[in-house]
Design a protein around this motif. Sequence first.
Motif, PDB file in Angstrom:
ATOM      1  N   ASP A  45     -23.922  12.652  23.343  1.00 16.26           N
ATOM      2  CA  ASP A  45     -24.890  12.102  24.284  1.00 16.26           C
ATOM      3  C   ASP A  45     -26.289  12.672  24.036  1.00 16.26           C
ATOM      4  OD1 ASP A  45     -25.031  10.381  26.765  1.00 16.26           O
ATOM      5  OD2 ASP A  45     -25.954  12.201  27.532  1.00 16.26           O
ATOM      6  N   LEU A  46     -26.378  13.990  23.846  1.00 11.58           N
ATOM      7  CA  LEU A  46     -27.672  14.619  23.577  1.00 11.58           C
ATOM      8  C   LEU A  46     -28.221  14.202  22.211  1.00 11.58           C
ATOM      9  CD1 LEU A  46     -26.987  18.197  24.973  1.00 11.58           C
ATOM     10  CD2 LEU A  46     -28.451  16.432  25.977  1.00 11.58           C
ATOM     11  N   HIS A  47     -27.320  14.020  21.245  1.00 13.27           N
ATOM     12  CA  HIS A  47     -27.746  13.578  19.907  1.00 13.27           C
ATOM     13  C   HIS A  47     -28.447  12.222  19.976  1.00 13.27           C
ATOM     14  CE1 HIS A  47     -27.491  12.711  15.585  1.00 13.27           C
ATOM     15  NE2 HIS A  47     -27.028  11.523  15.937  1.00 13.27           N
ATOM     16  N   TYR A  48     -27.829  11.270  20.656  1.00 21.12           N
ATOM     17  CA  TYR A  48     -28.410   9.932  20.734  1.00 21.12           C
ATOM     18  C   TYR A  48     -29.542   9.852  21.759  1.00 21.12           C
ATOM     19  CZ  TYR A  48     -24.793   8.253  17.640  1.00 21.12           C
ATOM     20  OH  TYR A  48     -23.999   8.056  16.550  1.00 21.12           O
ATOM     21  N   LEU A  49     -29.567  10.788  22.706  1.00 21.98           N
ATOM     22  CA  LEU A  49     -30.677  10.831  23.646  1.00 21.98           C
ATOM     23  C   LEU A  49     -31.993  11.104  22.920  1.00 21.98           C
ATOM     24  CD1 LEU A  49     -31.781  10.836  26.535  1.00 21.98           C
ATOM     25  CD2 LEU A  49     -31.221  13.279  26.647  1.00 21.98           C
ATOM     26  N   ARG A  50     -31.953  11.995  21.932  1.00 20.28           N
ATOM     27  CA  ARG A  50     -33.166  12.276  21.161  1.00 20.28           C
ATOM     28  C   ARG A  50     -33.647  11.025  20.427  1.00 20.28           C
ATOM     29  NH1 ARG A  50     -34.923  12.968  16.213  1.00 20.28           N
ATOM     30  NH2 ARG A  50     -36.634  14.424  15.831  1.00 20.28           N
ATOM     31  N   GLN A  51     -32.688  10.320  19.830  1.00 19.42           N
ATOM     32  CA  GLN A  51     -33.073   9.104  19.103  1.00 19.42           C
ATOM     33  C   GLN A  51     -33.692   8.071  20.050  1.00 19.42           C
ATOM     34  OE1 GLN A  51     -29.962   6.374  17.660  1.00 19.42           O
ATOM     35  NE2 GLN A  51     -30.837   6.640  15.619  1.00 19.42           N
ATOM     36  N   PHE A  52     -33.108   7.923  21.225  1.00 19.59           N
ATOM     37  CA  PHE A  52     -33.628   6.981  22.215  1.00 19.59           C
ATOM     38  C   PHE A  52     -35.013   7.415  22.690  1.00 19.59           C
ATOM     39  CE2 PHE A  52     -33.815   5.551  26.734  1.00 19.59           C
ATOM     40  CZ  PHE A  52     -33.930   4.196  26.473  1.00 19.59           C
ATOM     41  N   TRP A  53     -35.180   8.708  22.851  1.00 11.90           N
ATOM     42  CA  TRP A  53     -36.464   9.273  23.273  1.00 11.90           C
ATOM     43  C   TRP A  53     -37.546   8.943  22.229  1.00 11.90           C
ATOM     44  CZ3 TRP A  53     -36.789  14.974  25.412  1.00 11.90           C
ATOM     45  CH2 TRP A  53     -38.057  15.204  25.936  1.00 11.90           C
ATOM     46  N   ILE A  54     -37.201   9.071  20.948  1.00 12.99           N
ATOM     47  CA  ILE A  54     -38.150   8.758  19.874  1.00 12.99           C
ATOM     48  C   ILE A  54     -38.510   7.276  19.888  1.00 12.99           C
ATOM     49  CG2 ILE A  54     -38.369   8.578  17.367  1.00 12.99           C
ATOM     50  CD1 ILE A  54     -36.880  11.196  17.134  1.00 12.99           C
ATOM     51  N   ASP A  55     -37.490   6.403  20.140  1.00 15.14           N
ATOM     52  CA  ASP A  55     -37.767   4.965  20.213  1.00 15.14           C
ATOM     53  C   ASP A  55     -38.761   4.657  21.330  1.00 15.14           C
ATOM     54  OD1 ASP A  55     -36.042   4.512  18.133  1.00 15.14           O
ATOM     55  OD2 ASP A  55     -34.326   4.029  19.419  1.00 15.14           O
ATOM     56  N   LEU A  56     -38.591   5.308  22.485  1.00 15.36           N
ATOM     57  CA  LEU A  56     -39.522   5.095  23.594  1.00 15.36           C
ATOM     58  C   LEU A  56     -40.927   5.600  23.242  1.00 15.36           C
ATOM     59  CD1 LEU A  56     -37.362   6.113  26.708  1.00 15.36           C
ATOM     60  CD2 LEU A  56     -37.982   3.808  25.968  1.00 15.36           C
ATOM     61  N   ALA A  57     -40.973   6.753  22.565  1.00 13.95           N
ATOM     62  CA  ALA A  57     -42.275   7.319  22.192  1.00 13.95           C
ATOM     63  C   ALA A  57     -42.996   6.429  21.185  1.00 13.95           C
ATOM     64  CB  ALA A  57     -42.071   8.725  21.633  1.00 13.95           C
ATOM     65  N   ARG A  58     -42.233   5.906  20.228  1.00 11.09           N
ATOM     66  CA  ARG A  58     -42.852   5.087  19.179  1.00 11.09           C
ATOM     67  C   ARG A  58     -43.290   3.720  19.708  1.00 11.09           C
ATOM     68  NH1 ARG A  58     -38.765   4.878  16.071  1.00 11.09           N
ATOM     69  NH2 ARG A  58     -38.044   2.882  16.891  1.00 11.09           N
ATOM     70  N   HIS A  60     -43.479   2.684  23.110  1.00 12.66           N
ATOM     71  CA  HIS A  60     -44.125   2.573  24.420  1.00 12.66           C
ATOM     72  C   HIS A  60     -45.103   3.715  24.705  1.00 12.66           C
ATOM     73  CE1 HIS A  60     -41.337  -0.676  25.390  1.00 12.66           C
ATOM     74  NE2 HIS A  60     -40.365   0.096  24.938  1.00 12.66           N
ATOM     75  N   GLY A  61     -45.359   4.570  23.737  1.00  6.73           N
ATOM     76  CA  GLY A  61     -46.376   5.596  23.898  1.00  6.73           C
ATOM     77  C   GLY A  61     -45.960   6.817  24.698  1.00  6.73           C
ATOM     78  N   TYR A  62     -44.653   7.039  24.896  1.00 11.68           N
ATOM     79  CA  TYR A  62     -44.208   8.237  25.591  1.00 11.68           C
ATOM     80  C   TYR A  62     -44.363   9.454  24.680  1.00 11.68           C
ATOM     81  CZ  TYR A  62     -42.102   5.353  29.247  1.00 11.68           C
ATOM     82  OH  TYR A  62     -41.900   4.481  30.275  1.00 11.68           O
ATOM     83  N   PRO A  63     -44.417  10.677  25.247  1.00 10.79           N
ATOM     84  CA  PRO A  63     -44.478  11.885  24.394  1.00 10.79           C
ATOM     85  C   PRO A  63     -43.210  12.018  23.551  1.00 10.79           C
ATOM     86  CG  PRO A  63     -45.060  12.398  26.679  1.00 10.79           C
ATOM     87  CD  PRO A  63     -44.508  11.007  26.684  1.00 10.79           C
ATOM     88  N   TYR A  64     -43.370  12.502  22.341  1.00 10.98           N
ATOM     89  CA  TYR A  64     -42.223  12.699  21.468  1.00 10.98           C
ATOM     90  C   TYR A  64     -41.415  13.914  21.936  1.00 10.98           C
ATOM     91  CZ  TYR A  64     -43.450   9.189  18.005  1.00 10.98           C
ATOM     92  OH  TYR A  64     -43.685   7.994  17.365  1.00 10.98           O
ATOM     93  N   PRO A  65     -40.094  13.933  21.643  1.00  9.59           N
ATOM     94  CA  PRO A  65     -39.263  15.066  22.075  1.00  9.59           C
ATOM     95  C   PRO A  65     -39.679  16.352  21.368  1.00  9.59           C
ATOM     96  CG  PRO A  65     -38.040  13.652  20.580  1.00  9.59           C
ATOM     97  CD  PRO A  65     -39.308  12.927  20.922  1.00  9.59           C
ATOM     98  N   PRO A  66     -39.618  17.481  22.054  1.00  8.29           N
ATOM     99  CA  PRO A  66     -39.995  18.764  21.423  1.00  8.29           C
ATOM    100  C   PRO A  66     -38.919  19.210  20.446  1.00  8.29           C
ATOM    101  CG  PRO A  66     -39.180  19.131  23.654  1.00  8.29           C
ATOM    102  CD  PRO A  66     -39.223  17.645  23.457  1.00  8.29           C
ATOM    103  N   ASP A  67     -39.266  19.284  19.165  1.00 11.94           N
ATOM    104  CA  ASP A  67     -38.308  19.667  18.132  1.00 11.94           C
ATOM    105  C   ASP A  67     -38.528  21.078  17.597  1.00 11.94           C
ATOM    106  OD1 ASP A  67     -36.647  17.473  18.028  1.00 11.94           O
ATOM    107  OD2 ASP A  67     -37.973  16.369  16.682  1.00 11.94           O
ATOM    108  N   LEU A  68     -39.687  21.624  17.824  1.00 14.67           N
ATOM    109  CA  LEU A  68     -39.971  22.946  17.256  1.00 14.67           C
ATOM    110  C   LEU A  68     -39.053  23.991  17.871  1.00 14.67           C
ATOM    111  CD1 LEU A  68     -43.882  22.804  17.221  1.00 14.67           C
ATOM    112  CD2 LEU A  68     -42.314  22.430  15.304  1.00 14.67           C
ATOM    113  N   PRO A  69     -38.527  24.938  17.051  1.00 15.52           N
ATOM    114  CA  PRO A  69     -38.784  25.089  15.611  1.00 15.52           C
ATOM    115  C   PRO A  69     -37.885  24.236  14.727  1.00 15.52           C
ATOM    116  CG  PRO A  69     -37.394  26.864  16.349  1.00 15.52           C
ATOM    117  CD  PRO A  69     -37.695  26.034  17.567  1.00 15.52           C
ATOM    118  N   LEU A  70     -36.961  23.430  15.309  1.00 11.40           N
ATOM    119  CA  LEU A  70     -36.100  22.613  14.466  1.00 11.40           C
ATOM    120  C   LEU A  70     -35.669  21.367  15.238  1.00 11.40           C
ATOM    121  CD1 LEU A  70     -33.021  23.197  15.732  1.00 11.40           C
ATOM    122  CD2 LEU A  70     -33.294  25.308  14.456  1.00 11.40           C
TER     123      LEU A  70
END
Length: 378
Positions: A45-58, A60-70
Amino acid sequence: MEMISFFTICLLTLLLFCSYVAYAQWRNTRDDATPLYIGYLLAADLHYLRQFWIDLARDHGYPYPPDLPLRWDSPLSYLSLICYILFIAKILDFQQQAPRLNRLFKSFALGYLILLVTHIVMQLLWGYSAANGLYQGARILMFPVMVLAIVFLYRHAVQFYQKLILLGCLFLVGGMISAILTEFAPWQDPLLDIIRAFQTPWGTFYFYHMKVGIFLDVICFSWALTLLQKRKMMAGAKTDPMIIQPNVARFVAVEPLLQFKKKEQEIFMQQVDDFLSKNYADEAMGVQNLAKQIYLSPSQTTRRIKEITGLTTEQYIRHYRLTRAYTLLKDPNKSITDIALDVGFKDVSHFSTCFKRQFGKSPSEMRKNAGKVKEDAG
């Protein structure tokens, strides 16, 4: 909303809902397999949540998920694979049914754990692109694991929940084949049109990263786990009192209830004795093994045995072994040491002490008396 976004939301909701249901079931049974399944669901669920979050950011202009440091999607994918492998081994009881396959699955899980740590280190040192090559190769290694599980289930699946697990594995393998072919095949564009894309009135429907395979797999696995949990609860419920409505309780005679309680106690002790008759020679066998077999917690098992026999579970197991030893002493060809080992005592002196405490005589004294009785009878 695009079809792919709608389906991703459905998948995320299903994974979260099924993890909640599995947790509610686990609170009643406390089995070993369900926590692994919950771990698989939440990690996916968390794995695909990140992907969905990126789709929304790309889109619809939402902030991208925090990936730092990985990036945390691939490590979560490793974790979900580890939980998935161990869950299959547990729910299909490979430890008893297929010991070699159980060791192989544990080795695969350990291998994925090592790859998980390696992936994180590679991300920190050389970036995600270097670690992603390792991740893509690791996904292919999952394929033989699934094939082995399918072969085992095809040969041994008898109960309906086992057939559901077989069906779920087949769905997941179908998604894996699609993902592998479209990731590595040189003819990706035709395959995307044939395998991963379908035109619908709502837009293009994609099989991204085994999402459809996982969706169907989770439905089958959750259904199978619910059936298995229900069977365990029913097995435990055989020893529970009747549920009587307060307004009719005064009309229920005491004697039938006492007879019912006596009957269910007999059934419970028969389950205990059946398990002990097959495992009393195993010195490592204890309360945990017995409780797992009769689908109760160790504390519940001890409480019921104490209520019926006046002995704790450890005392009852020792009593059962010593009673077996008493019978074996009638065989003059068996030494006392062999008898002690046969009934699960590795320490002969401890065996003799326990035997004398229970029967009032040591094993050698009991054997001598038995010999005198035979001579007198002769």
